[in-house]
Design a protein around this motif. Structure first.
Motif, PDB file in Angstrom:
ATOM      1  N   ILE A 526       7.748  39.315  35.370  1.00 56.13           N
ATOM      2  CA  ILE A 526       6.552  40.727  35.930  1.00 56.13           C
ATOM      3  C   ILE A 526       6.215  41.791  35.624  1.00 56.13           C
ATOM      4  O   ILE A 526       6.907  42.434  34.790  1.00 56.13           O
ATOM      5  N   ASP A 527       4.881  42.532  35.211  1.00 58.40           N
ATOM      6  CA  ASP A 527       4.816  43.782  35.180  1.00 58.40           C
ATOM      7  C   ASP A 527       4.508  44.767  36.721  1.00 58.40           C
ATOM      8  O   ASP A 527       3.986  44.323  36.684  1.00 58.40           O
ATOM      9  N   TYR A 528       5.698  45.514  36.292  1.00 54.81           N
ATOM     10  CA  TYR A 528       5.657  46.461  37.765  1.00 54.81           C
ATOM     11  C   TYR A 528       4.542  47.873  37.209  1.00 54.81           C
ATOM     12  O   TYR A 528       4.742  49.098  37.475  1.00 54.81           O
ATOM     13  N   SER A 529       3.677  48.031  36.288  1.00 49.73           N
ATOM     14  CA  SER A 529       3.078  49.323  36.119  1.00 49.73           C
ATOM     15  C   SER A 529       2.259  49.386  37.186  1.00 49.73           C
ATOM     16  O   SER A 529       1.638  50.537  37.154  1.00 49.73           O
ATOM     17  N   GLU A 530       1.686  48.555  37.994  1.00 49.66           N
ATOM     18  CA  GLU A 530       1.395  48.288  39.152  1.00 49.66           C
ATOM     19  C   GLU A 530       1.598  48.902  39.851  1.00 49.66           C
ATOM     20  O   GLU A 530       1.345  49.871  40.873  1.00 49.66           O
ATOM     21  N   ASN A 531       2.950  49.403  40.001  1.00 52.55           N
ATOM     22  CA  ASN A 531       3.619  50.113  41.047  1.00 52.55           C
ATOM     23  C   ASN A 531       3.562  52.238  40.925  1.00 52.55           C
ATOM     24  O   ASN A 531       2.409  51.989  42.157  1.00 52.55           O
ATOM     25  N   LEU A 532       3.383  52.393  39.419  1.00 52.07           N
ATOM     26  CA  LEU A 532       2.935  53.936  39.904  1.00 52.07           C
ATOM     27  C   LEU A 532       1.203  54.226  40.328  1.00 52.07           C
ATOM     28  O   LEU A 532       0.960  54.856  40.480  1.00 52.07           O
ATOM     29  N   ARG A 533       0.795  52.955  39.063  1.00 52.81           N
ATOM     30  CA  ARG A 533      -0.920  53.255  39.202  1.00 52.81           C
ATOM     31  C   ARG A 533      -1.549  53.117  40.420  1.00 52.81           C
ATOM     32  O   ARG A 533      -1.988  54.003  41.332  1.00 52.81           O
ATOM     33  N   VAL A 534      -0.876  52.380  41.767  1.00 50.70           N
ATOM     34  CA  VAL A 534      -1.187  51.842  42.754  1.00 50.70           C
ATOM     35  C   VAL A 534      -0.607  52.420  44.364  1.00 50.70           C
ATOM     36  O   VAL A 534      -1.043  53.316  44.862  1.00 50.70           O
ATOM     37  N   LEU A 535       0.675  52.681  43.689  1.00 51.56           N
ATOM     38  CA  LEU A 535       1.746  53.440  45.117  1.00 51.56           C
ATOM     39  C   LEU A 535       1.551  54.802  45.145  1.00 51.56           C
ATOM     40  O   LEU A 535       2.661  54.971  45.986  1.00 51.56           O
ATOM     41  N   VAL A 536       1.192  55.407  43.418  1.00 54.02           N
ATOM     42  CA  VAL A 536       1.636  56.613  44.376  1.00 54.02           C
ATOM     43  C   VAL A 536       0.457  57.568  43.883  1.00 54.02           C
ATOM     44  O   VAL A 536      -0.321  58.049  44.521  1.00 54.02           O
ATOM     45  N   ASP A 537       0.595  57.464  42.201  1.00 60.29           N
ATOM     46  CA  ASP A 537      -1.702  58.442  41.815  1.00 60.29           C
ATOM     47  C   ASP A 537      -2.173  57.564  42.482  1.00 60.29           C
ATOM     48  O   ASP A 537      -3.266  58.060  43.095  1.00 60.29           O
ATOM     49  N   GLU A 538      -3.156  56.208  43.034  1.00 60.99           N
ATOM     50  CA  GLU A 538      -4.215  56.137  43.480  1.00 60.99           C
ATOM     51  C   GLU A 538      -3.908  56.504  45.483  1.00 60.99           C
ATOM     52  O   GLU A 538      -5.223  57.489  45.704  1.00 60.99           O
ATOM     53  N   LEU A 539      -2.866  56.244  45.730  1.00 63.13           N
ATOM     54  CA  LEU A 539      -2.767  56.703  46.734  1.00 63.13           C
ATOM     55  C   LEU A 539      -2.586  57.690  46.816  1.00 63.13           C
ATOM     56  O   LEU A 539      -3.338  58.526  48.291  1.00 63.13           O
ATOM     57  N   ARG A 540      -1.838  58.618  46.300  1.00 71.14           N
ATOM     58  CA  ARG A 540      -2.269  60.465  46.289  1.00 71.14           C
ATOM     59  C   ARG A 540      -3.321  60.683  46.374  1.00 71.14           C
ATOM     60  O   ARG A 540      -4.224  61.371  46.421  1.00 71.14           O
ATOM     61  N   ALA A 541      -4.780  59.478  45.715  1.00 72.36           N
ATOM     62  CA  ALA A 541      -5.641  60.318  44.935  1.00 72.36           C
ATOM     63  C   ALA A 541      -6.263  59.960  46.260  1.00 72.36           C
ATOM     64  O   ALA A 541      -7.681  61.445  46.881  1.00 72.36           O
ATOM     65  N   ASN A 542      -6.212  59.445  46.711  1.00 70.24           N
ATOM     66  CA  ASN A 542      -7.136  58.560  47.885  1.00 70.24           C
ATOM     67  C   ASN A 542      -6.529  59.369  49.334  1.00 70.24           C
ATOM     68  O   ASN A 542      -7.004  60.272  50.300  1.00 70.24           O
ATOM     69  N   ALA A 544      -5.420  62.972  48.618  1.00 72.23           N
ATOM     70  CA  ALA A 544      -6.801  64.478  48.418  1.00 72.23           C
ATOM     71  C   ALA A 544      -8.399  64.379  48.633  1.00 72.23           C
ATOM     72  O   ALA A 544      -8.726  65.091  49.473  1.00 72.23           O
ATOM     73  N   LYS A 545      -8.336  62.823  48.614  1.00 75.61           N
ATOM     74  CA  LYS A 545      -9.790  63.196  49.056  1.00 75.61           C
ATOM     75  C   LYS A 545     -10.200  62.725  50.131  1.00 75.61           C
ATOM     76  O   LYS A 545     -11.060  63.304  50.438  1.00 75.61           O
ATOM     77  N   ASN A 546      -9.268  62.670  50.753  1.00 71.52           N
ATOM     78  CA  ASN A 546     -10.053  62.428  52.684  1.00 71.52           C
ATOM     79  C   ASN A 546      -8.322  63.875  53.065  1.00 71.52           C
ATOM     80  O   ASN A 546      -8.949  64.182  53.992  1.00 71.52           O
TER      81      ASN A 546
END
Length: 550
Positions: A526-542, A544-546
């Protein structure tokens, strides 16, 4: 008849069909009584596995599972299982041996005060000091374990009491217990809150997963047409096809399901248990919260409901729906968010990447599992992805632990699920860390001739803690380890193992394993690089956008 035979007779009266555990010399009278009884003794390879199996029996049936150990070290190995059942509200009876209490020729060898140890981990912990009391103690133990809130009970049977002759004492009969229904005043107050709401939302928590509740909850949601989300342990509480599901709160805040949660002016929290990681965090600006449960709410810093509807949940909700059906023109006010939320969660779920992404693994497992197929998760990073992305359509078809959240329970819980449901597909999903904590129970599954597939997600690390390190800005340190060749490891147990070696390899590997039957093992990197991209960076950006604070 001796004390052990009285105990076994009382358990037969309670409908016990099997006991799981690792006996010791202090249990020999009990083992002999079991040999001559209708109850099957299933020896496991570790006491912890026995407790997880028994607790899962309680979770899936509502009837207490039973496990057994010797004194001292064996009894101590049950403590994690006791906490698992206590926090997870799973009815279970633990029977442990002890040196004699009338005479003790081995002094204090292996003697530990298990009553003192088990008291904070159980609903009741009791040493049996006379065979005459056994029938009433057993009846009380099962009653306490199974009544709301369910949980574990510990009985200690010293070896001299087990062997002591006693008169024939009939078992204490059980009697039906009717739970009270919420009072009229509370129903009227709850109905008034819901009628007043502009953007209502239903939340289904851990207690919504009780085996007998699925039909009542499905009827309530469908009658009122209020959209719902669930906690991790509340998944599957409403039958699929309602079109009202808004997502699962796998995180406490900022996830896409929180678009709906944060906009709701009323949350009807059905069966929420604060042992779960908070599905949302209440504050002074938050929505009105109506707590619906068998028991009053436990007030916490992040959960302090404004009103409560306490009583037998199914009948109480039916009475509440009687007051409200057809009177809620704004019931679906939050539904326009549904498609956007579900689409964002499903992003990249068919991405062809190797090693596989968590989203792809969840997607592929869903393709292979029928609606009534049961997925049993161990505890690890993948649990968040399955809670978030896996769509359940039948109650108790995604078993995960969001209370104690202990590693090592996935395989034992799947063993019980397979025993109870021999014609349904059962899949254990384990990280390589959690799997190796109780991997020896593969032998138990093979000996029981179960149909069970074990999927190991391999990243050679304690992935969730590694993710937390990265999310909090710490260096990547200390969380990696080596693994055996899992295909060879499976072969050593006499079962077939397979390794997923391409992005498209998981579905055919799972399908072939289920078709072949028996115990099967599949290892998938399993490639867990998605953990940081989705569950941290993407959600933080979302966030901030809101306009939210990150």
């Amino acid at each position: 008849m001796n004390g052990a035979e009285l105990l076994v007779s009382a358990m037969e009266k309670e409908g016990v069909q099997q006991i799981f555990g690792v006996p010791g010399e202090e249990n020999l009278d009990l083992v002999e009584a079991l040999r001559r009884s209708t109850i099957k003794l299933v020896v496991t390879r570790h006491e912890q596995g026995a407790a997880f199996i028994a607790a899962t029996h309680g979770r899936l049936t509502g009837r207490a599972g039973v496990c057994l150990s010797t004194l001292g070290p064996g009894a101590l190995n049950l403590t994690t299982g006791a906490a698992y059942a206590l926090l997870g509200a799973m009815p279970m009876i633990m029977i442990t041996g002890q040196k004699g209490i009338l005479s003790r020729k081995q002094a204090r060898f292996q003697v530990v005060d298990m009553i003192a140890i088990m008291t904070p981990l159980t609903k009741m912990a009791h040493q049996i000091v006379s065979p005459v009391t056994i029938p009433s103690i057993v009846r009380e133990a099962f009653r306490v374990a199974q009544q709301e809130r369910p949980g574990p009970v510990h009985l200690e049977l010293p070896e001299d009491i087990a062997g002591e002759t006693a008169p024939a004492i009939p078992p204490v009969p059980s009697h039906p217990i009717d739970r009270p229904i919420a009072p009229r005043a509370a129903l009227d107050r709850a109905a008034a809150l819901i009628l007043k709401a502009e953007r209502p939302l239903v939340m289904l928590g851990a207690a919504a997963g009780r085996p007998h509740l699925a039909e009542s909850l499905s009827n309530f949601v469908k009658r009122l047409q209020i959209p719902f989300f669930n906690t991790q342990m509340g998944k599957g509480s409403v039958a699929g096809g309602s079109g009202l599901y808004m997502g699962t709160a796998a995180l406490s805040e900022r996830d896409y399901v929180h678009w709906a949660i944060d906009r709701a002016d009323l949350i009807i929290a059905i069966g929420h248990d604060t042992v779960e990681k908070p599905p949302f965090i209440m504050g002074p600006k938050g929505p009105i919260v109506l707590h619906v449960g068998y028991l009053p709410a436990t007030v916490e810093e992040v959960y302090f409901p404004h009103a409560e509807l306490v009583g037998d949940v199914g009948p109480s909700l039916a009475l509440l729906a009687d007051r409200l059906e057809g009177r809620l023109p704004k019931a679906g006010a939050l539904l326009p968010l549904r498609e956007q939320i579900l689409a964002r969660i499903a992003d990249r779920e068919e991405e062809s990447r190797y090693p596989l992404s968590p989203q792809r693994i969840v997607h592929d497992v869903r393709q292979v599992m029928p609606e009534d197929g049961i997925v049993c998760l161990d505890n690890g990073m993948y649990k968040i992805w399955f809670a978030r992305n896996y769509r359940t359509r039948v109650a108790n078809t995604l078993l995960l632990d969001n209370a104690l959240a202990t590693m090592g329970a996935g395989l034992p819980s799947a063993i019980m699920a397979a025993m109870l449901n021999p014609t349904r597909r059962v899949l254990a999903v384990c990280g390589d860390g959690g799997f190796m904590m109780n991997s020896q129970e593969l032998e138990t599954a093979v000996r029981l001739k179960l149909n069970l597939v074990v999927l190991i997600l391999q990243d050679n690390a304690y992935g969730m803690i590694r993710w937390k390190q990265a999310a909090d800005g710490y260096p990547d340190f200390g969380m990696t380890f080596g693994n055996p060749d899992f295909v060879v490891y499976a072969k050593s147990y006499g079962i077939k193992g397979a390794r997923v070696e391409s992005a498209d390899g998981l579905v055919p590997a799972l399908e072939a394993a289920f078709v072949a039957g028996g115990v099967q093992l599949i290892a998938a990197p399993i490639d867990y690089s998605e953990n940081l991209r989705v569950l941290v960076d993407e959600l933080r950006a979302n966030a901030a956008k809101n306009g939210e604070q990150s």
